[in-house]
Design a protein around this motif. Sequence first.
Motif, short mmCIF file in Angstrom:
data_model
loop_
_atom_site.label_atom_id
_atom_site.label_comp_id
_atom_site.label_asym_id
_atom_site.label_seq_id
_atom_site.Cartn_x
_atom_site.Cartn_y
_atom_site.Cartn_z
N THR A 239 10.81 94.16 52.02
CA THR A 239 11.39 93.12 53.37
C THR A 239 10.62 93.95 54.71
OG1 THR A 239 13.26 93.13 52.19
CG2 THR A 239 13.40 92.84 54.57
N GLY A 240 10.49 95.23 54.80
CA GLY A 240 9.78 95.65 56.01
C GLY A 240 8.28 95.25 55.97
N SER A 241 7.85 95.32 54.82
CA SER A 241 6.39 94.81 55.06
C SER A 241 6.31 93.46 55.57
CB SER A 241 5.85 94.96 53.62
OG SER A 241 5.60 96.54 53.32
N ILE A 242 7.26 92.60 54.73
CA ILE A 242 7.02 91.24 55.41
C ILE A 242 7.35 91.00 56.89
CG2 ILE A 242 8.38 89.01 55.19
CD1 ILE A 242 8.89 89.69 52.06
N MET B 90 11.05 97.96 61.12
CA MET B 90 11.42 99.42 61.41
C MET B 90 12.99 99.63 60.72
SD MET B 90 10.49 102.28 62.18
CE MET B 90 8.66 102.07 62.71
N LYS B 91 13.73 98.74 61.08
CA LYS B 91 15.04 98.70 60.55
C LYS B 91 15.12 99.08 59.04
CE LYS B 91 17.57 96.44 64.30
NZ LYS B 91 18.52 95.07 64.57
N SER B 92 14.34 98.01 58.42
CA SER B 92 14.40 98.10 56.91
C SER B 92 13.57 99.38 56.51
CB SER B 92 13.35 96.78 56.49
OG SER B 92 14.28 95.61 56.57
N VAL C 274 15.40 100.86 47.64
CA VAL C 274 14.21 101.19 48.52
C VAL C 274 12.98 100.26 48.49
CG1 VAL C 274 12.51 103.14 48.73
CG2 VAL C 274 14.88 103.60 48.28
N ASN C 275 12.75 99.71 47.30
CA ASN C 275 11.56 98.71 47.08
C ASN C 275 11.74 97.66 47.84
OD1 ASN C 275 9.77 100.69 45.72
ND2 ASN C 275 10.65 100.12 43.73
#
Length: 188
Positions: free
Chosen positions: A19-22, A33-35, A13-14
Amino acid sequence: MAQTLVKDCEQTVNNLTNTGSIYTKMSDYENAMKSFNEALSIAQKAKSDKLSSEVYIRMGYLYFKQKKYNPAIECTRKTLELTEKVAYAELQKDANKQLADIYSATGQYKKAYLNHVCFHTLNDSIFNNKNIKEIALFESSHKFAKEKDVYELEKVSHQLKIKNQRLVISLLIVISSLILLLTVAIYW
């Protein structure tokens, strides 16, 4: 085994959330959004409110960056709801700050102000708790150092007493020997 599984879920999850934040910073909102959705799915399967709240706040930020204010508010409120369950003050503080920013951007200044006040209240509380812990740590280390110094002084004092006793004993032996020699010399 179960402990390892929880750790693996947390790490996954982290990783997905980071990855989503990047992707969010790179303005690749679709992959972000997928991440986040994948991370949220894993967090919910693991029944971890803490992990879910960390994903929701990032999703809220993603929506906020896209100026999709209603979903941003929804995700950030969900973060607050979950963090209150698990007493996660640091993330509660961040969620209140994020809500204040979202409400400010939408012209809802009263709500923005109320969330800003909550943010500062939590921030002060967290800061005070950290200070209390640091002061307690300082006091205990100071107390330990003081006790260590007292122990060292007592040790040195004890060693000096032993040295003085040996000196007195040696002096008494020498005096006794001299008296014995004088007594032998006089009577012989």
